[in-house]
Each structure stands twice: as C-alpha cells, then as structure tokens.
Design a protein around this motif. Structure first.
Motif, PDB file in Angstrom:
ATOM      1  N   UNK A 193     -23.518   5.528 -35.957  1.00  0.00           N
ATOM      2  CA  UNK A 193     -23.538   5.967 -34.377  1.00  0.00           C
ATOM      3  C   UNK A 193     -24.312   4.809 -33.751  1.00  0.00           C
ATOM      4  N   UNK A 194     -25.362   4.255 -34.395  1.00  0.00           N
ATOM      5  CA  UNK A 194     -26.037   3.187 -33.688  1.00  0.00           C
ATOM      6  C   UNK A 194     -25.705   1.834 -33.718  1.00  0.00           C
ATOM      7  N   UNK A 195     -25.871   1.327 -32.664  1.00  0.00           N
ATOM      8  CA  UNK A 195     -25.490  -0.248 -32.383  1.00  0.00           C
ATOM      9  C   UNK A 195     -26.566  -1.177 -33.374  1.00  0.00           C
ATOM     10  N   UNK A 196     -27.726  -0.522 -34.002  1.00  0.00           N
ATOM     11  CA  UNK A 196     -28.754  -1.112 -34.504  1.00  0.00           C
ATOM     12  C   UNK A 196     -28.341  -1.581 -35.881  1.00  0.00           C
ATOM     13  N   UNK A 200     -32.708  -2.997 -38.999  1.00  0.00           N
ATOM     14  CA  UNK A 200     -33.507  -2.435 -37.706  1.00  0.00           C
ATOM     15  C   UNK A 200     -33.605  -1.017 -37.793  1.00  0.00           C
ATOM     16  N   UNK A 201     -32.853  -0.358 -38.488  1.00  0.00           N
ATOM     17  CA  UNK A 201     -32.642   0.997 -38.682  1.00  0.00           C
ATOM     18  C   UNK A 201     -33.792   1.537 -39.574  1.00  0.00           C
ATOM     19  N   UNK A 202     -33.852   0.700 -40.792  1.00  0.00           N
ATOM     20  CA  UNK A 202     -34.991   0.968 -41.815  1.00  0.00           C
ATOM     21  C   UNK A 202     -36.363   0.610 -41.134  1.00  0.00           C
ATOM     22  N   UNK A 203     -36.204  -0.619 -40.317  1.00  0.00           N
ATOM     23  CA  UNK A 203     -37.848  -0.676 -39.764  1.00  0.00           C
ATOM     24  C   UNK A 203     -38.097   0.339 -38.938  1.00  0.00           C
ATOM     25  N   UNK A 204     -37.294   0.743 -38.013  1.00  0.00           N
ATOM     26  CA  UNK A 204     -37.604   1.878 -37.178  1.00  0.00           C
ATOM     27  C   UNK A 204     -38.317   3.189 -37.976  1.00  0.00           C
TER      28      UNK A 204
END
Ligand SMILES: NC(=O)C1=CN([C@@H]2O[C@H](COP(=O)(O)OP(=O)(O)OC[C@H]3O[C@@H](n4cnc5c(N)ncnc54)[C@H](O)[C@@H]3O)[C@@H](O)[C@H]2O)C=CC1
Ligand SMILES: O=C(O)[C@@H]1CCC=N1
Length: 269
Positions: free
Chosen positions: A217-220, A224-228
């Motif tokens: 679903x994410x554009x990241x 980036x998702x791991x970093x979040x």
C-alpha cells in the motif's frame, strides 16, 4: 464447442492457472481438456462444470491449440513422445516446468511454438508474478495471448531467455518458500521468548501479512519502511544489529538464491 486449451498436469500450479483462466473468462470450461490421472480439486471443480477429463494422451482432441505443461519435470521425458504424437500441428506450448530447457522442449515438439514460463504459488489467490521467455517465432498476437493467460492471476513480465527464467525461478518461483520459512522462524523465536505455539503462530503470521500489505500500500521503499520501524538505540536497532551484522541475512539470501539458480541450471542440463 471446440476443445482448444489442454493442460497436462492439473495439480497445485496447473489448477491455480486454470481457475484464473476461467475466473477471468479467458477460457470457457467447455474449451478445456485436462490430462491428469489424479487432477487436483480446482481441476475437479472445472471438470464438474464441463471441462473434459482425459487420462491418456491418445485422447487429446485435434482441436487443441494451446497446451500448458504443468507436470513435474521428472515426468516429462517419459511422456513427451506420446504427447508429441497426439498433439495437432503447430501448437502453442507453454511450459511451467522448472529447469526444463527450451531446447529440450523444442526437440520434443519440433513444430511447436515454445514458451517457457515461471509462475509462483501466490497465483492461487490472484497475487502471483509470472515471467515468460520465448524465441522470435512467437508472434505479437501469441505474445498477447500468453500475457493474458499468464497474467490472469497476477503480474506478468517477459524476460530474455532460459537463463533469465532459471534466475526468476530462484527469486519469485521458489521465493514464497523463503518467506514462509521466515514465518516459521519468527514463530519459533516467539515461542523461545515465552508464547505458546498458537499465539506464536498468530503473532508471526500477522506480522508477515501485515508488513506485506503495508509494503504494497505504501509508496515508500522497503528500506524506508524498515527505517520507520527503527528508533535510534531502540529494540529494532538491537535486532537489526544481529540480522544485518556483516550483511548476515543478505549473504544468506544470496547463497539461498544461488543454490536455487544452480539447481535450475543443473536440471536444464
Ligand atoms: N509449486 C510451485 O511453487 C511451482 C511449480 N512449478 C512447476 O509446476 C509444475 C507442477 O508443479 P506442482 O503443481 O507444484 O505439482 P503437483 O504435484 O501439485 O501437480 C502435478 C500434477 O501432475 C499430475 N500428473 C502426474 N502424472 C501425470 C501424467 N502422467 N500425466 C498427466 N498429469 C500427471 C499429478 O496428478 C498432479 O496433479 C512443476 O514442473 C514445477 O516445476 C512452477 C512454478 C512454481
Ligand atoms: O521447487 C521447484 O522446483 C518448483 C519451481 C519453483 C517452485 N517450485
């Protein structure tokens, strides 16, 4: 109604493909012929709805134009001569058999148009990715037909050649098993920190499926998702210090994929 589409081997993968062809109204069950001594449940469902079931290649009708080869590769040599003798002239043959080279298929079916394809099991829920390769003899119209049939249960890409199909096999063909094993490993670790088997499986499964849904679903990017998730000096950082130490998981995944790729090439002869 002419029986135009033949499937040889309607088990897990063959059944998933057939269901999506019918589900997407690409093929009417009455146009289907299923050659399999013991078809899987999806094929049985289609046989009950008008697909013709045969157990012997001698019964293949002359009206067949498109053939999906979805038997285990080990069975192919024993079956190929009988199939070649029974098939009408110049069929379009799509093989999903891992490691069975285009040259081998072309020798068995000299007048056929050969397409090698590699799907994966998420096809069963319409979320597969399939790669295919074909020589120059595949017309634009036939390529469109292949993309419709192979894309009925997910994404489809065309790749250059057999080597690329072997590489795809090592990534997305076998890949679902790597992800399922990750789920097993997370379940095991959850038990190690004190959960019962049921709760451990629930936590691991929801983490895998939830993260996949977020990734989709994410554009990241995955990075980036791991970093979040990772707070400086926090728990995730402590975990990733293990998982990423000297590229631990990256190296393991490279070896994993290389082993699958080597095996695919070995099978291709
Ligand atoms: N399972 C997977 O993740 C993937 C499998 N493949 C390829 O798909 C092919 C099939 O694999 P699965 O569907 O997993 O296997 P499967 O064992 O579920 O299905 C094979 C089917 O072939 C049938 N069969 C056995 N002898 C036969 C004969 N003499 N004539 C006709 N049919 C016969 C069996 O009854 C069975 O229904 C393999 O070549 C594999 O390399 C490709 C991509 C992914
Ligand atoms: O394990 C195999 O040989 C097949 C090909 C990709 C997934 N299953």
């Amino acid at each position: 109604m002419a029986q135009t589409h033949l499937i040889v081997g309607a088990g897990n993968m063959g059944g998933a493909l057939l269901s999506s062809w019918v589900g997407d109204s690409l093929v009417n069950p009455r146009n289907l012929v299923i050659l399999d001594p013991k078809p899987g449940s999806e094929a049985v469902y289609l046989i009950e709805r008008g697909a013709r079931h045969i157990e012997d290649a001698d019964d293949i009708p002359k009206s067949v134009r498109v053939v999906l080869l979805a038997i285990k590769p080990q069975l192919f040599t024993g079956l190929s001569r009988k199939l070649a003798a029974a098939l009408p002239a110049e069929p379009l043959i799509i093989s999903i058999m891992a490691g069975t080279a285009t040259d081998t298929l072309a020798r068995a079916f000299p007048d056929a148009i050969i397409v090698r394809a590699m799907p994966n099991t998420p096809a069963a829920v319409g979320r597969g990715i399939t790669a295919y390769a074909a020589g120059d003899s595949l017309s634009e119209e036939q390529a469109k037909l292949c993309e419709a049939l192979l894309g009925a249960n997910g994404e489809v890409i065309r790749v250059a050649d057999d080597r690329a199909i072997d590489a795809v096999t090592a990534i997305s063909g076998s890949g679902p098993a790597y992800i399922f094993h990750l789920c097993e490993a997370l379940t095991d670790a959850a038990m190690q920190v004190g959960f019962d088997a049921k709760t451990a499986a629930q936590l691991a499964r929801a983490t895998l499926t939830g993260s996949s849904a977020l990734l989709e679903a994410s554009e990241r990017s995955a990075t980036e998702l791991r970093e979040a998730v990772t707070s400086p000096g926090g728990t995730t950082q402590a975990a990733l210090d293990v998982l990423m130490a000297d590229g631990a998981l990256i190296n393991l995944m490279r070896q994993t994929v290389q082993a699958a790729f080597d095996r695919a090439q070995e099978l291709s002869g």
